[in-house]
Scaffold this motif. Structure first.
Motif, mmCIF file in Angstrom:
data_model
loop_
_atom_site.group_PDB
_atom_site.id
_atom_site.type_symbol
_atom_site.label_atom_id
_atom_site.label_comp_id
_atom_site.label_asym_id
_atom_site.label_seq_id
_atom_site.Cartn_x
_atom_site.Cartn_y
_atom_site.Cartn_z
ATOM 1 N N GLU A 162 0.833 -1.212 0.000
ATOM 2 C CA GLU A 162 0.000 0.000 0.000
ATOM 3 C C GLU A 162 0.864 1.257 0.000
ATOM 4 O O GLU A 162 0.631 2.185 -0.760
ATOM 5 N N PHE A 163 1.891 1.276 0.834
ATOM 6 C CA PHE A 163 2.687 2.506 0.935
ATOM 7 C C PHE A 163 3.517 2.739 -0.321
ATOM 8 O O PHE A 163 3.671 3.872 -0.766
ATOM 9 N N GLY A 164 3.997 1.640 -0.893
ATOM 10 C CA GLY A 164 4.727 1.753 -2.156
ATOM 11 C C GLY A 164 3.831 2.328 -3.239
ATOM 12 O O GLY A 164 4.250 3.169 -4.036
ATOM 13 N N LEU A 165 2.585 1.866 -3.237
ATOM 14 C CA LEU A 165 1.638 2.355 -4.236
ATOM 15 C C LEU A 165 1.355 3.841 -4.025
ATOM 16 O O LEU A 165 1.334 4.627 -4.974
ATOM 17 N N ILE A 166 1.159 4.226 -2.777
ATOM 18 C CA ILE A 166 0.883 5.643 -2.485
ATOM 19 C C ILE A 166 2.080 6.513 -2.899
ATOM 20 O O ILE A 166 1.911 7.575 -3.506
ATOM 21 N N ASP A 167 3.298 6.020 -2.605
ATOM 22 C CA ASP A 167 4.496 6.773 -3.030
ATOM 23 C C ASP A 167 4.510 6.963 -4.537
ATOM 24 O O ASP A 167 4.801 8.038 -5.047
ATOM 25 N N ARG A 168 4.209 5.871 -5.222
ATOM 26 C CA ARG A 168 4.222 5.896 -6.674
ATOM 27 C C ARG A 168 3.205 6.904 -7.206
ATOM 28 O O ARG A 168 3.470 7.648 -8.152
ATOM 29 N N ILE A 169 2.026 6.931 -6.569
ATOM 30 C CA ILE A 169 0.991 7.886 -6.993
ATOM 31 C C ILE A 169 1.457 9.318 -6.722
ATOM 32 O O ILE A 169 1.433 10.178 -7.595
ATOM 33 N N SER A 170 1.933 9.546 -5.495
ATOM 34 C CA SER A 170 2.201 10.931 -5.092
ATOM 35 C C SER A 170 3.406 11.516 -5.826
ATOM 36 O O SER A 170 3.465 12.718 -6.063
ATOM 37 N N ILE A 204 -0.008 15.363 -0.244
ATOM 38 C CA ILE A 204 0.041 13.952 0.135
ATOM 39 C C ILE A 204 1.275 13.652 0.982
ATOM 40 O O ILE A 204 2.343 14.205 0.736
ATOM 41 N N GLY A 205 1.122 12.767 1.963
ATOM 42 C CA GLY A 205 2.297 12.248 2.648
ATOM 43 C C GLY A 205 2.267 12.344 4.158
ATOM 44 O O GLY A 205 3.059 11.704 4.833
ATOM 45 N N ASP A 206 1.371 13.143 4.674
ATOM 46 C CA ASP A 206 1.279 13.228 6.135
ATOM 47 C C ASP A 206 -0.075 12.659 6.558
ATOM 48 O O ASP A 206 -0.773 12.052 5.756
ATOM 49 N N ASP A 207 -0.444 12.849 7.819
ATOM 50 C CA ASP A 207 -1.733 12.326 8.269
ATOM 51 C C ASP A 207 -2.895 13.118 7.677
ATOM 52 O O ASP A 207 -4.001 12.597 7.546
ATOM 53 N N ALA A 208 -2.644 14.354 7.353
ATOM 54 C CA ALA A 208 -3.685 15.171 6.730
ATOM 55 C C ALA A 208 -3.022 16.248 5.886
ATOM 56 O O ALA A 208 -1.870 16.608 6.119
ATOM 57 N N THR A 211 -9.354 14.960 -3.250
ATOM 58 C CA THR A 211 -8.830 13.720 -2.671
ATOM 59 C C THR A 211 -9.460 12.560 -3.448
ATOM 60 O O THR A 211 -10.564 12.686 -3.984
ATOM 61 N N VAL A 212 -8.738 11.464 -3.510
ATOM 62 C CA VAL A 212 -9.187 10.307 -4.293
ATOM 63 C C VAL A 212 -9.108 9.054 -3.423
ATOM 64 O O VAL A 212 -8.032 8.712 -2.917
ATOM 65 N N ASN A 213 -10.225 8.388 -3.231
ATOM 66 C CA ASN A 213 -10.232 7.122 -2.506
ATOM 67 C C ASN A 213 -10.470 5.982 -3.475
ATOM 68 O O ASN A 213 -11.354 6.066 -4.322
ATOM 69 N N LEU A 214 -9.696 4.935 -3.323
ATOM 70 C CA LEU A 214 -9.820 3.800 -4.228
ATOM 71 C C LEU A 214 -10.032 2.501 -3.455
ATOM 72 O O LEU A 214 -9.336 2.240 -2.473
ATOM 73 N N GLY A 215 -10.978 1.694 -3.926
ATOM 74 C CA GLY A 215 -11.096 0.308 -3.478
ATOM 75 C C GLY A 215 -10.707 -0.558 -4.660
ATOM 76 O O GLY A 215 -11.337 -0.477 -5.716
ATOM 77 N N LEU A 225 -4.089 17.328 -6.147
ATOM 78 C CA LEU A 225 -4.450 16.093 -5.437
ATOM 79 C C LEU A 225 -3.745 16.155 -4.090
ATOM 80 O O LEU A 225 -2.517 16.200 -4.029
ATOM 81 N N ILE A 226 -4.505 16.195 -3.017
ATOM 82 C CA ILE A 226 -3.889 16.417 -1.700
ATOM 83 C C ILE A 226 -4.039 15.223 -0.768
ATOM 84 O O ILE A 226 -3.671 15.300 0.408
ATOM 85 N N GLY A 227 -4.584 14.114 -1.275
ATOM 86 C CA GLY A 227 -4.681 12.954 -0.398
ATOM 87 C C GLY A 227 -5.700 11.962 -0.891
ATOM 88 O O GLY A 227 -6.244 12.097 -1.991
ATOM 89 N N GLY A 228 -5.932 10.968 -0.063
ATOM 90 C CA GLY A 228 -6.874 9.933 -0.447
ATOM 91 C C GLY A 228 -6.727 8.741 0.463
ATOM 92 O O GLY A 228 -6.117 8.828 1.535
ATOM 93 N N ASP A 229 -7.286 7.642 0.035
ATOM 94 C CA ASP A 229 -7.149 6.406 0.796
ATOM 95 C C ASP A 229 -7.181 5.253 -0.196
ATOM 96 O O ASP A 229 -7.808 5.353 -1.256
ATOM 97 N N THR A 230 -6.489 4.204 0.129
ATOM 98 C CA THR A 230 -6.400 3.055 -0.764
ATOM 99 C C THR A 230 -6.703 1.799 0.038
ATOM 100 O O THR A 230 -6.044 1.537 1.035
ATOM 101 N N THR A 231 -7.702 1.049 -0.399
ATOM 102 C CA THR A 231 -8.036 -0.190 0.300
ATOM 103 C C THR A 231 -8.299 -1.280 -0.731
ATOM 104 O O THR A 231 -8.381 -1.005 -1.922
#
Ligand code: ADP
Ligand code: MG
Length: 345
Positions: free
Chosen positions: A13-21, A35-39, A95-99, A127-133
């Motif tokens: 998950e974190f690798g993917l987020i890094d790649r996106i950001s 992107i990159g912090d808690d908020a 923000t973008v959330n992905l399932g 793009l300032i954040g999101g969630d990936t599940t």
């Protein structure tokens, strides 16, 4: 690229987020931390912040058999930007959330974010954040968009007044007719996989379905011309449905003219080819993402020369109802499901 498939689990998950950001840099001074912090941290420089969110489910809102992921990423952003614009606000952040189900590879996510990035550039948003599940039921996309607007410039669905002019940008019905073409080609393909889809002559309407544009340009023009519409909404469900929202929330009636509805030639011709009524497509098709708004007579003067804003009618008192004057000289009530006149066909 087509042949490579990297499992998301290989990156984590974190690798993917890094790649996106990595692919996104901030365009707006309002973005203090992305992107990159808690908020994320946003600078708001006075005025109002508008927030809107939309969820898109595979099989409900999109069909991956004819929707390129890149277009889907673009569309997911654009439809939210359209909602921000409909408040007369300038979009700034998303923000973008992905399932993601395990059907989706890292390369597929890359494709999706290419579209997200293209939209960010087109609409100047960060793009300032999101969630990936992970998802067990196909692709789930949720986008939230934020924008800013001066306190006295917020435009709501309420506020349309008697004698205001009803305006709509661009043209209507194309996305719906484009979808009918795509559905038809899909059926042809299922019946005979050797058949290649013939979409050239439908390029405009197919693009309107797959990669709709949000009308942020008009919002900037309103500011330049010092126009504040009295009410506004974006056309996601169809002109008729949106007119009824403005009518209900403003406590007024609406009178539109069938011969004033802006319908592109390709939309018109293809509707006829498919045995559909172009006016019905314009009224009830939806997914046009044009802006429907009302302005005072004075403001209308300032918009007269605008080539992409069409006057389709005017606001009347609520007791006169919501009426469309047809090309044939009849008056029909505007209803969200289309009108009885068409249903008989
Ligand atoms: P937390 O556990 O604090 O929620 P995450 O690991 O979920 O943090 O997210 C880390 C950072 O990555 C956050 O800034 C978050 O907003 C961002 N992020 C996570 N998923 C995505 C995504 N799909 N698209 C864009 N940004 C994302
Ligand atoms: Mg998180």
């Amino acid at each position: 690229m087509e042949n490579r498939r990297t499992e998301i689990s290989d990156l984590g998950e974190f690798g993917l987020i890094d790649r996106i950001s990595q692919n996104f840099t901030s365009l707006n001074k309002e973005t203090q931390l992305g992107i990159g912090d808690d908020a994320a941290v946003l600078n708001s420089l006075g005025g109002c912040t508008v927030v809107t969110t939309d969820m898109l489910l595979e099989g409900v809102h999109f069909d991956l058999s004819f929707t390129p992921l890149q277009h889907l990423g673009y569309k997911a952003v654009a439809v939210n930007i359209s909602d921000v614009a409909a408040m007369n606000a300038i979009p700034k952040h998303i923000t973008v959330n992905l399932g993601l189900s395990n059907r989706f590879s890292v390369e597929a996510v890359d494709e999706f974010y290419k579209g997200v990035k293209a939209a960010c550039e087109d609409y100047n948003v960060d793009l300032i954040g999101g969630d990936t599940t992970s998802s067990i039921s196909g692709l789930i996309i949720s986008v939230t968009a934020m924008g800013i607007v001066g306190q006295d410039k917020v435009v709501k669905r309420s506020g349309a007044k008697d004698k205001d002019v009803i305006c709509v940008t661009g043209d209507l019905g194309a996305a719906f007719i484009g979808l009918q073409v795509l559905e038809r080609e899909k059926q042809v393909f299922i019946a005979n996989p050797d058949m290649q889809p013939q979409l050239d002559k439908y390029d405009y309407i197919v693009q309107r379905q797959l990669k709709p544009a949000a009308r942020t340009g008009v919002i900037h023009e309103f500011a330049e011309l010092n126009i504040v519409p009295s009410s506004m909404i974006d056309v996601s469900d169809g002109l008729a449905s949106e007119l009824l929202h403005l009518s209900k929330q403003s406590g007024v009636g609406m009178r539109i003219y069938e011969d004033k509805l802006p319908i592109d030639k390709q939309t018109y011709d293809t509707a006829v080819e498919l045995g559909l009524d172009p006016t019905t497509a314009a009224l009830n098709g939806g997914e046009d993402y044009e802006l429907l708004f009302t302005v005072s007579m004075e403001d209308m003067e300032k918009l007269k020369k605008h080539s992409d804003i069409h006057f389709i009618g005017y606001v009347q008192s609520s007791d006169k109802g919501n009426i469309m004057a047809t090309k044939g000289g009849n008056e029909v009530e505007v209803t969200a499901q289309g009108w009885s006149h068409f249903k008989k066909k």
